[in-house]
Design a protein around this motif. Sequence first.
Motif, PDB file in Angstrom:
ATOM      1  N   LYS A 223       0.880  -1.333   0.012  1.00 59.39           N
ATOM      2  CA  LYS A 223      -0.032   0.038   0.053  1.00 59.39           C
ATOM      3  C   LYS A 223       0.667   1.296  -0.015  1.00 59.39           C
ATOM      4  CE  LYS A 223      -3.884   2.305   2.298  1.00 59.39           C
ATOM      5  NZ  LYS A 223      -4.632   2.038   3.533  1.00 59.39           N
ATOM      6  N   GLN A 224       1.891   1.154   0.939  1.00 55.39           N
ATOM      7  CA  GLN A 224       2.716   2.424   1.124  1.00 55.39           C
ATOM      8  C   GLN A 224       3.610   2.504  -0.409  1.00 55.39           C
ATOM      9  OE1 GLN A 224       4.831   0.772   4.263  1.00 55.39           O
ATOM     10  NE2 GLN A 224       3.784   2.360   5.898  1.00 55.39           N
ATOM     11  N   LEU A 225       4.065   1.451  -1.059  1.00 57.42           N
ATOM     12  CA  LEU A 225       4.733   1.635  -2.066  1.00 57.42           C
ATOM     13  C   LEU A 225       3.695   2.164  -3.379  1.00 57.42           C
ATOM     14  CD1 LEU A 225       7.029   1.165  -4.287  1.00 57.42           C
ATOM     15  CD2 LEU A 225       6.192  -1.103  -4.664  1.00 57.42           C
ATOM     16  N   ARG A 226       2.458   1.734  -3.483  1.00 51.59           N
ATOM     17  CA  ARG A 226       1.496   2.240  -4.573  1.00 51.59           C
ATOM     18  C   ARG A 226       1.369   3.771  -4.204  1.00 51.59           C
ATOM     19  NH1 ARG A 226      -2.923   0.031  -7.323  1.00 51.59           N
ATOM     20  NH2 ARG A 226      -2.400  -2.086  -6.793  1.00 51.59           N
ATOM     21  N   THR A 227       1.246   4.154  -3.036  1.00 46.31           N
ATOM     22  CA  THR A 227       0.998   5.615  -2.658  1.00 46.31           C
ATOM     23  C   THR A 227       2.058   6.392  -3.039  1.00 46.31           C
ATOM     24  OG1 THR A 227      -0.470   5.189  -0.872  1.00 46.31           O
ATOM     25  CG2 THR A 227       0.583   7.410  -1.024  1.00 46.31           C
ATOM     26  N   THR A 228       3.277   5.774  -2.960  1.00 44.02           N
ATOM     27  CA  THR A 228       4.705   6.793  -3.415  1.00 44.02           C
ATOM     28  C   THR A 228       4.770   6.690  -4.699  1.00 44.02           C
ATOM     29  OG1 THR A 228       5.841   5.738  -1.356  1.00 44.02           O
ATOM     30  CG2 THR A 228       7.139   6.514  -3.251  1.00 44.02           C
ATOM     31  N   LEU A 229       4.224   5.516  -5.530  1.00 42.56           N
ATOM     32  CA  LEU A 229       4.242   5.765  -6.854  1.00 42.56           C
ATOM     33  C   LEU A 229       3.321   6.803  -7.429  1.00 42.56           C
ATOM     34  CD1 LEU A 229       4.842   1.937  -7.846  1.00 42.56           C
ATOM     35  CD2 LEU A 229       6.560   3.749  -7.885  1.00 42.56           C
ATOM     36  N   GLN A 230       1.986   6.646  -6.920  1.00 43.58           N
ATOM     37  CA  GLN A 230       1.071   7.601  -7.575  1.00 43.58           C
ATOM     38  C   GLN A 230       1.341   8.903  -7.203  1.00 43.58           C
ATOM     39  OE1 GLN A 230      -2.196   6.011  -4.967  1.00 43.58           O
ATOM     40  NE2 GLN A 230      -3.180   4.977  -6.756  1.00 43.58           N
ATOM     41  N   ALA A 231       2.117   9.379  -6.298  1.00 44.98           N
ATOM     42  CA  ALA A 231       2.751  10.613  -6.180  1.00 44.98           C
ATOM     43  C   ALA A 231       3.781  11.017  -7.041  1.00 44.98           C
ATOM     44  CB  ALA A 231       3.059  10.847  -4.684  1.00 44.98           C
ATOM     45  N   ALA A 232       4.534  10.027  -7.249  1.00 40.46           N
ATOM     46  CA  ALA A 232       5.828  10.257  -8.401  1.00 40.46           C
ATOM     47  C   ALA A 232       5.576  10.299  -9.603  1.00 40.46           C
ATOM     48  CB  ALA A 232       6.805   9.269  -8.108  1.00 40.46           C
ATOM     49  N   LEU A 233       4.257   9.727 -10.028  1.00 43.07           N
ATOM     50  CA  LEU A 233       3.845   9.732 -11.479  1.00 43.07           C
ATOM     51  C   LEU A 233       2.511  10.584 -11.682  1.00 43.07           C
ATOM     52  CD1 LEU A 233       4.504   5.723 -11.984  1.00 43.07           C
ATOM     53  CD2 LEU A 233       5.920   7.447 -12.557  1.00 43.07           C
ATOM     54  N   LYS A 234       2.222  11.111 -10.965  1.00 43.83           N
ATOM     55  CA  LYS A 234       1.006  11.841 -11.186  1.00 43.83           C
ATOM     56  C   LYS A 234       1.110  12.940 -12.286  1.00 43.83           C
ATOM     57  CE  LYS A 234       2.129  15.587  -7.951  1.00 43.83           C
ATOM     58  NZ  LYS A 234       1.638  16.480  -6.605  1.00 43.83           N
ATOM     59  N   ASP A 235       2.353  13.304 -12.818  1.00 43.93           N
ATOM     60  CA  ASP A 235       2.438  14.460 -13.825  1.00 43.93           C
ATOM     61  C   ASP A 235       3.059  13.777 -14.980  1.00 43.93           C
ATOM     62  OD1 ASP A 235       1.610  16.601 -12.098  1.00 43.93           O
ATOM     63  OD2 ASP A 235       3.672  16.865 -11.506  1.00 43.93           O
ATOM     64  N   TRP A 236       2.992  12.491 -15.151  1.00 46.28           N
ATOM     65  CA  TRP A 236       3.427  11.729 -16.223  1.00 46.28           C
ATOM     66  C   TRP A 236       2.418  11.339 -17.272  1.00 46.28           C
ATOM     67  CZ3 TRP A 236       8.260   7.830 -15.529  1.00 46.28           C
ATOM     68  CH2 TRP A 236       9.169   8.537 -14.632  1.00 46.28           C
ATOM     69  N   GLY A 237       1.398  11.778 -17.323  1.00 50.59           N
ATOM     70  CA  GLY A 237       0.341  11.445 -18.225  1.00 50.59           C
ATOM     71  C   GLY A 237       0.143  10.256 -18.693  1.00 50.59           C
ATOM     72  N   ASP A 238      -0.183   9.812 -20.033  1.00 47.71           N
ATOM     73  CA  ASP A 238      -0.472   8.505 -20.193  1.00 47.71           C
ATOM     74  C   ASP A 238       0.609   7.570 -20.019  1.00 47.71           C
ATOM     75  OD1 ASP A 238      -2.970   9.347 -21.216  1.00 47.71           O
ATOM     76  OD2 ASP A 238      -2.288   9.611 -23.115  1.00 47.71           O
ATOM     77  N   TYR A 239       1.752   8.007 -20.044  1.00 47.32           N
ATOM     78  CA  TYR A 239       3.066   7.169 -19.681  1.00 47.32           C
ATOM     79  C   TYR A 239       3.041   6.699 -18.201  1.00 47.32           C
ATOM     80  CZ  TYR A 239       7.995   5.758 -19.652  1.00 47.32           C
ATOM     81  OH  TYR A 239       8.921   4.941 -19.274  1.00 47.32           O
ATOM     82  N   ALA A 240       2.445   7.162 -17.419  1.00 44.84           N
ATOM     83  CA  ALA A 240       2.358   7.021 -16.139  1.00 44.84           C
ATOM     84  C   ALA A 240       1.616   5.481 -15.865  1.00 44.84           C
ATOM     85  CB  ALA A 240       1.669   8.112 -15.057  1.00 44.84           C
ATOM     86  N   LYS A 241       0.631   5.281 -16.419  1.00 39.55           N
ATOM     87  CA  LYS A 241      -0.122   4.019 -16.539  1.00 39.55           C
ATOM     88  C   LYS A 241       0.642   2.883 -16.751  1.00 39.55           C
ATOM     89  CE  LYS A 241      -4.424   1.686 -18.060  1.00 39.55           C
ATOM     90  NZ  LYS A 241      -5.625   1.955 -19.090  1.00 39.55           N
ATOM     91  N   GLU A 242       1.280   2.765 -17.829  1.00 37.84           N
ATOM     92  CA  GLU A 242       2.173   1.593 -18.319  1.00 37.84           C
ATOM     93  C   GLU A 242       3.289   1.442 -17.031  1.00 37.84           C
ATOM     94  OE1 GLU A 242       1.387  -0.729 -20.448  1.00 37.84           O
ATOM     95  OE2 GLU A 242      -0.336   0.571 -20.540  1.00 37.84           O
ATOM     96  N   SER A 243       3.956   2.712 -16.751  1.00 37.12           N
ATOM     97  CA  SER A 243       5.133   2.328 -15.709  1.00 37.12           C
ATOM     98  C   SER A 243       4.629   1.936 -14.311  1.00 37.12           C
ATOM     99  CB  SER A 243       5.697   3.854 -15.339  1.00 37.12           C
ATOM    100  OG  SER A 243       6.468   4.047 -16.780  1.00 37.12           O
ATOM    101  N   PHE A 244       3.484   2.611 -14.023  1.00 34.81           N
ATOM    102  CA  PHE A 244       2.861   2.190 -12.573  1.00 34.81           C
ATOM    103  C   PHE A 244       2.657   0.686 -12.687  1.00 34.81           C
ATOM    104  CE2 PHE A 244      -0.917   1.985  -9.825  1.00 34.81           C
ATOM    105  CZ  PHE A 244      -0.503   2.537  -8.540  1.00 34.81           C
ATOM    106  N   LYS A 245       2.005  -0.027 -13.642  1.00 34.49           N
ATOM    107  CA  LYS A 245       1.775  -1.311 -13.726  1.00 34.49           C
ATOM    108  C   LYS A 245       2.917  -2.132 -13.509  1.00 34.49           C
ATOM    109  CE  LYS A 245      -0.695  -1.580 -17.360  1.00 34.49           C
ATOM    110  NZ  LYS A 245      -1.721  -2.029 -18.588  1.00 34.49           N
ATOM    111  N   ALA A 246       3.974  -1.659 -14.476  1.00 36.82           N
ATOM    112  CA  ALA A 246       5.187  -2.336 -14.343  1.00 36.82           C
ATOM    113  C   ALA A 246       5.943  -2.418 -12.999  1.00 36.82           C
ATOM    114  CB  ALA A 246       6.071  -1.847 -15.435  1.00 36.82           C
ATOM    115  N   LEU A 247       5.752  -1.175 -12.533  1.00 35.86           N
ATOM    116  CA  LEU A 247       6.634  -1.127 -11.119  1.00 35.86           C
ATOM    117  C   LEU A 247       5.832  -1.891 -10.146  1.00 35.86           C
ATOM    118  CD1 LEU A 247       7.607   2.567 -11.401  1.00 35.86           C
ATOM    119  CD2 LEU A 247       9.295   0.732 -11.463  1.00 35.86           C
ATOM    120  N   LEU A 248       4.431  -2.084 -10.002  1.00 36.06           N
ATOM    121  CA  LEU A 248       3.807  -2.939  -9.163  1.00 36.06           C
ATOM    122  C   LEU A 248       3.901  -4.348  -9.207  1.00 36.06           C
ATOM    123  CD1 LEU A 248       0.654  -0.716  -8.182  1.00 36.06           C
ATOM    124  CD2 LEU A 248       2.865  -1.129  -6.962  1.00 36.06           C
ATOM    125  N   LEU A 249       4.273  -4.633 -10.528  1.00 34.60           N
ATOM    126  CA  LEU A 249       4.062  -6.177 -10.893  1.00 34.60           C
ATOM    127  C   LEU A 249       5.084  -6.917 -10.057  1.00 34.60           C
ATOM    128  CD1 LEU A 249       2.575  -7.809 -12.887  1.00 34.60           C
ATOM    129  CD2 LEU A 249       4.306  -7.376 -14.575  1.00 34.60           C
TER     130      LEU A 249
END
Length: 249
Positions: A223-249
Amino acid sequence: MAVSLLVYVEIKAQNTHFTTVGSIEFEKTINMYATIKKQINKDNESYMQQAYDQFKKTQPQFKKLKSTLYFSGNKTMFKPDAEENSQNGFFGSAQTTQNNTVLTDLATGTFVDQKKVFEETFLVKDSVRNINWKITDETRDIAGYTCRRANAIVLDSIYVVAFYTDEIAVSGGPESFTGLPGMILGVALPHENITWFATKVNEVTIDPKNLNPPTKGKPVNNKQLRTTLQAALKDWGDYAKESFKALLL
């Protein structure tokens, strides 16, 4: 006839050898052409299309990364090749690297994942992911083992195809894929253009050091990792979605 069949099944079971300790060599394959092409959109096509065309002229379509899964009893340790782990992905893409070192304790249902996220390392400790597998009748041979197919959805949207063998009596697999009645020797993420397949199974005694959990990194849970990634990627636009999935996998 029924008695004869029962005797046959009992004899076959007695003659089947079940492996519980050893190592498995895996190869992760990423379709780079497909991965990069999906990153092109109307906002970046002026330069990304040119970069993509140049990449196709100079680089192979498939990037391959090696790793080893050590297993003994109820513990598994997934370790990427140290040299390949240091490689950067295309434009720093999280999808095209292999940065997780994962110790899974199947007896306690917990894991420790040393996860490299761009320039920072996290030490994720939490419960093993509960994957709702649907086992099918399809089989295929992987590294000399007959494996049965199972399908699932993880992280709400990632379609997973896995192949496991009950001849290796450990419910583990590469990365954080577990939960089938045997060892997972193949994983495919068809929509992510990524696969992991075993190339060799070694039935050998494992040095206990290879099953020691990783210790370096900032301690967090899922949960803490997910929150950290959401904050870090919030300004990445569409690219954030793919990076977010890959980093949580």
